[in-house]
Scaffold this motif. Structure first.
Motif, PDB file in Angstrom:
ATOM      1  N   GLU A 292       0.757  -1.313   0.078  1.00 39.02           N
ATOM      2  CA  GLU A 292      -0.101  -0.124   0.116  1.00 39.02           C
ATOM      3  C   GLU A 292       0.823   1.334   0.009  1.00 39.02           C
ATOM      4  OE1 GLU A 292      -3.152   2.486   2.740  1.00 39.02           O
ATOM      5  OE2 GLU A 292      -2.839   0.216   3.015  1.00 39.02           O
ATOM      6  N   LYS A 293       1.911   1.238   0.952  1.00 40.55           N
ATOM      7  CA  LYS A 293       2.685   2.697   0.962  1.00 40.55           C
ATOM      8  C   LYS A 293       3.348   2.832  -0.189  1.00 40.55           C
ATOM      9  CE  LYS A 293       6.629   4.299   3.377  1.00 40.55           C
ATOM     10  NZ  LYS A 293       7.827   4.345   4.443  1.00 40.55           N
ATOM     11  N   ALA A 294       4.038   1.925  -0.824  1.00 45.69           N
ATOM     12  CA  ALA A 294       4.761   2.069  -2.093  1.00 45.69           C
ATOM     13  C   ALA A 294       3.830   2.473  -3.269  1.00 45.69           C
ATOM     14  CB  ALA A 294       5.511   0.693  -2.457  1.00 45.69           C
ATOM     15  N   VAL A 295       2.698   1.751  -3.265  1.00 47.70           N
ATOM     16  CA  VAL A 295       1.767   2.038  -4.679  1.00 47.70           C
ATOM     17  C   VAL A 295       1.013   3.383  -4.420  1.00 47.70           C
ATOM     18  CG1 VAL A 295      -0.145   1.502  -5.748  1.00 47.70           C
ATOM     19  CG2 VAL A 295       1.442  -0.413  -4.998  1.00 47.70           C
ATOM     20  N   ALA A 296       0.963   3.676  -3.043  1.00 51.05           N
ATOM     21  CA  ALA A 296       0.102   5.198  -2.941  1.00 51.05           C
ATOM     22  C   ALA A 296       1.213   6.197  -3.154  1.00 51.05           C
ATOM     23  CB  ALA A 296      -0.306   5.190  -1.501  1.00 51.05           C
ATOM     24  N   MET A 297       2.491   5.909  -2.626  1.00 50.15           N
ATOM     25  CA  MET A 297       3.395   7.082  -2.963  1.00 50.15           C
ATOM     26  C   MET A 297       3.669   7.320  -4.264  1.00 50.15           C
ATOM     27  SD  MET A 297       3.482   8.606  -0.052  1.00 50.15           S
ATOM     28  CE  MET A 297       5.283   9.543   0.072  1.00 50.15           C
ATOM     29  N   GLU A 298       3.911   6.277  -4.954  1.00 46.30           N
ATOM     30  CA  GLU A 298       4.224   6.130  -6.267  1.00 46.30           C
ATOM     31  C   GLU A 298       2.974   6.926  -7.201  1.00 46.30           C
ATOM     32  OE1 GLU A 298       5.039   3.212 -10.178  1.00 46.30           O
ATOM     33  OE2 GLU A 298       5.476   2.408  -7.812  1.00 46.30           O
ATOM     34  N   MET A 299       1.657   6.605  -6.854  1.00 49.27           N
ATOM     35  CA  MET A 299       0.764   7.356  -7.520  1.00 49.27           C
ATOM     36  C   MET A 299       0.886   8.696  -7.149  1.00 49.27           C
ATOM     37  SD  MET A 299      -3.417   6.662  -6.806  1.00 49.27           S
ATOM     38  CE  MET A 299      -3.250   7.118  -5.075  1.00 49.27           C
ATOM     39  N   LEU A 300       0.903   9.222  -5.855  1.00 44.82           N
ATOM     40  CA  LEU A 300       1.046  10.421  -5.562  1.00 44.82           C
ATOM     41  C   LEU A 300       2.056  11.455  -6.258  1.00 44.82           C
ATOM     42  CD1 LEU A 300       0.005  10.342  -1.810  1.00 44.82           C
ATOM     43  CD2 LEU A 300      -1.644  11.015  -3.691  1.00 44.82           C
ATOM     44  N   THR A 301       3.189  10.844  -6.329  1.00 41.46           N
ATOM     45  CA  THR A 301       4.288  11.302  -6.982  1.00 41.46           C
ATOM     46  C   THR A 301       3.987  11.283  -8.490  1.00 41.46           C
ATOM     47  OG1 THR A 301       5.967  10.187  -5.442  1.00 41.46           O
ATOM     48  CG2 THR A 301       6.905  11.093  -7.426  1.00 41.46           C
ATOM     49  N   SER A 302       3.438  10.714  -9.054  1.00 39.02           N
ATOM     50  CA  SER A 302       3.249  10.795 -10.566  1.00 39.02           C
ATOM     51  C   SER A 302       2.211  11.765 -10.819  1.00 39.02           C
ATOM     52  CB  SER A 302       2.662   9.399 -11.096  1.00 39.02           C
ATOM     53  OG  SER A 302       1.184   9.175 -10.550  1.00 39.02           O
ATOM     54  N   ILE A 303       1.200  12.041  -9.749  1.00 45.16           N
ATOM     55  CA  ILE A 303       0.445  13.144  -9.874  1.00 45.16           C
ATOM     56  C   ILE A 303       0.900  14.545  -9.925  1.00 45.16           C
ATOM     57  CG2 ILE A 303      -1.647  14.237  -9.034  1.00 45.16           C
ATOM     58  CD1 ILE A 303      -2.447  11.352  -8.055  1.00 45.16           C
ATOM     59  N   LYS A 304       1.952  14.449  -8.995  1.00 48.22           N
ATOM     60  CA  LYS A 304       2.787  15.730  -8.834  1.00 48.22           C
ATOM     61  C   LYS A 304       3.766  15.900  -9.879  1.00 48.22           C
ATOM     62  CE  LYS A 304       4.246  19.022  -5.608  1.00 48.22           C
ATOM     63  NZ  LYS A 304       5.437  18.825  -4.780  1.00 48.22           N
ATOM     64  N   ARG A 305       4.396  14.820 -10.309  1.00 51.66           N
ATOM     65  CA  ARG A 305       5.288  15.013 -11.509  1.00 51.66           C
ATOM     66  C   ARG A 305       4.477  15.606 -12.836  1.00 51.66           C
ATOM     67  NH1 ARG A 305       6.212   9.724 -11.977  1.00 51.66           N
ATOM     68  NH2 ARG A 305       4.977   9.623 -14.008  1.00 51.66           N
ATOM     69  N   ALA A 306       3.424  14.974 -12.908  1.00 49.58           N
ATOM     70  CA  ALA A 306       2.555  15.212 -14.015  1.00 49.58           C
ATOM     71  C   ALA A 306       2.371  16.956 -13.773  1.00 49.58           C
ATOM     72  CB  ALA A 306       1.074  14.786 -14.148  1.00 49.58           C
ATOM     73  N   GLY A 307       2.266  17.684 -12.948  1.00 47.57           N
ATOM     74  CA  GLY A 307       2.226  19.245 -12.749  1.00 47.57           C
ATOM     75  C   GLY A 307       1.430  19.601 -11.723  1.00 47.57           C
ATOM     76  N   ALA A 308       0.719  18.859 -10.797  1.00 52.05           N
ATOM     77  CA  ALA A 308       0.047  19.143  -9.742  1.00 52.05           C
ATOM     78  C   ALA A 308       0.729  19.881  -8.756  1.00 52.05           C
ATOM     79  CB  ALA A 308      -0.666  18.019  -9.311  1.00 52.05           C
ATOM     80  N   ASP A 309       0.253  21.141  -8.422  1.00 49.84           N
ATOM     81  CA  ASP A 309       0.787  21.728  -7.211  1.00 49.84           C
ATOM     82  C   ASP A 309       0.300  21.324  -5.974  1.00 49.84           C
ATOM     83  OD1 ASP A 309       2.758  23.834  -8.830  1.00 49.84           O
ATOM     84  OD2 ASP A 309       0.602  24.467  -9.454  1.00 49.84           O
ATOM     85  N   LEU A 310      -0.777  20.988  -5.747  1.00 51.32           N
ATOM     86  CA  LEU A 310      -1.784  20.365  -4.705  1.00 51.32           C
ATOM     87  C   LEU A 310      -2.531  19.267  -5.083  1.00 51.32           C
ATOM     88  CD1 LEU A 310      -3.090  23.983  -3.755  1.00 51.32           C
ATOM     89  CD2 LEU A 310      -1.222  22.677  -2.321  1.00 51.32           C
ATOM     90  N   ILE A 311      -2.518  18.356  -4.051  1.00 57.30           N
ATOM     91  CA  ILE A 311      -3.223  17.107  -4.236  1.00 57.30           C
ATOM     92  C   ILE A 311      -4.406  17.061  -3.302  1.00 57.30           C
ATOM     93  CG2 ILE A 311      -3.142  14.798  -4.858  1.00 57.30           C
ATOM     94  CD1 ILE A 311      -0.271  15.023  -5.355  1.00 57.30           C
TER      95      ILE A 311
END
Length: 327
Positions: A292-311
């Protein structure tokens, strides 16, 4: 082999500290906006069956939840109301003592510096579950705007720091901006759900907010998932009408849209990591299928990397804990 014939990119991956030194994308607790579902009554903390770890919370238990959020370094919450009574015009959304208005006052009483984002919509308050007034089975656009303005003003009066209209009625940003300005709230920013797709990933949210449409669907006002250029038209309209932030929702299946919007507009970019995205990971983790931790953090990182300033994410508390543990 002659090493001049190729690049040794692995040199910067040899250790955890090296990888950390050159990491391009970073997650911080203050990047997250944590959604809260507020219910009427007392001593109520009901876990949402389709969203493990997410609860509907009554006002008398809210302080304990807020204390934990603040202790984790999270700087903002978004409030959703789950009223006991509903009607055809969603009057609970704009009542001065509505559930979101009272929750906003409660937040500001205990943690005045915690930013309150108020979700501005009617769907949780209408007995038909749609985001505007309904007549002859049709969701009315222009007639709904006046009620959304009333909702935004009542939320600002209660102390909301940011108004986040999520209804996808045409002209909603313009109407709300004008209404807020005329009511003396010209300094309150609008975080517009500018690009909101008609997505199957919203299912668990509707359990949490009790907001499932009683007839039809929302495809006449939310966007077709197949469309990309339309997202830029929607975002452009909201910028011209006075939006201060832009939201793309959902996030994970729309990373290309997040990047498109980020590249096109110079305002803070927000991505909503929606309930279905959260529940998929939670369910797989509970079955032991993923970390869970690894997948969730990878997902959130991908969202930030895509350009999100806030999630906006239901993983906010977990992610903030994991970030704190890694520091």
């Amino acid at each position: 082999m002659d090493s001049t014939q190729f690049k040794r990119h692995r040199r910067l991956r040899r250790s955890a500290n090296l990888r950390s030194m050159v990491r391009e994308t970073h997650l911080r607790a203050e990047d997250f906006i944590y959604p809260l579902f507020i219910v009427e009554g007392e001593n109520r903390k009901n876990e949402v069956s389709s969203m493990p770890g997410v609860f509907q919370i009554s006002l008398d238990l809210l302080k304990r939840e807020l204390d934990e959020i603040v202790s984790l370094g999270i700087k903002s919450v978004i409030l959703f109301g789950v009223p006991e009574e509903k009607d055809d015009c969603g009057s609970g959304a704009y009542h001065n003592h509505g559930i979101v208005q009272e929750a906003t006052r409660e937040v500001k009483k205990h943690h005045p510096d915690l930013l309150v984002v108020a979700d501005t919509c009617l769907c949780e308050y209408t007995d038909h579950g749609h985001c505007g007034l309904v007549e002859n089975g049709q969701v009315l656009n222009d007639a709904s705007l006046a009620l959304l303005v009333k909702t935004a003003i009542s939320q600002a009066e209660a102390g909301a720091d940011i108004i986040a209209p999520s209804n996808m009625m045409d002209g909603f940003v313009s109407a709300i901006r004008k209404g807020l300005d005329e009511a003396g709230f010209e300094d309150i920013p609008i975080m517009s759900y500018a690009v909101k797709y008609s997505s199957a990933f919203y299912g668990p949210f509707r359990d949490a907010a009790n907001s499932t449409p009683q007839f039809g669907d929302r495809k006449t006002y939310q966007m077709d998932p197949a469309n990309r250029m339309e997202a830029l038209r929607e975002a452009q309209s909201d910028i011209e009408e006075g939006a201060d932030f832009l939201i793309v929702k959902p996030a994970l299946s729309y990373l290309d849209i997040i990047r498109d919007v980020k590249n096109s507009f110079n305002v803070p970019m927000v991505a909503y990591n929606v309930s279905g995205e959260y529940s998929l990971i939670k369910a797989a983790a509970l079955n032991g299928w993923v970390d869970e931790k690894a997948v969730a953090m990878e997902m959130l990182t991908s969202i930030k990397r895509a350009g999100a300033d806030l999630i906006i994410t239901y993983f906010a508390k977990d992610a903030a804990k994991w970030i704190k543990e890694s520091n």
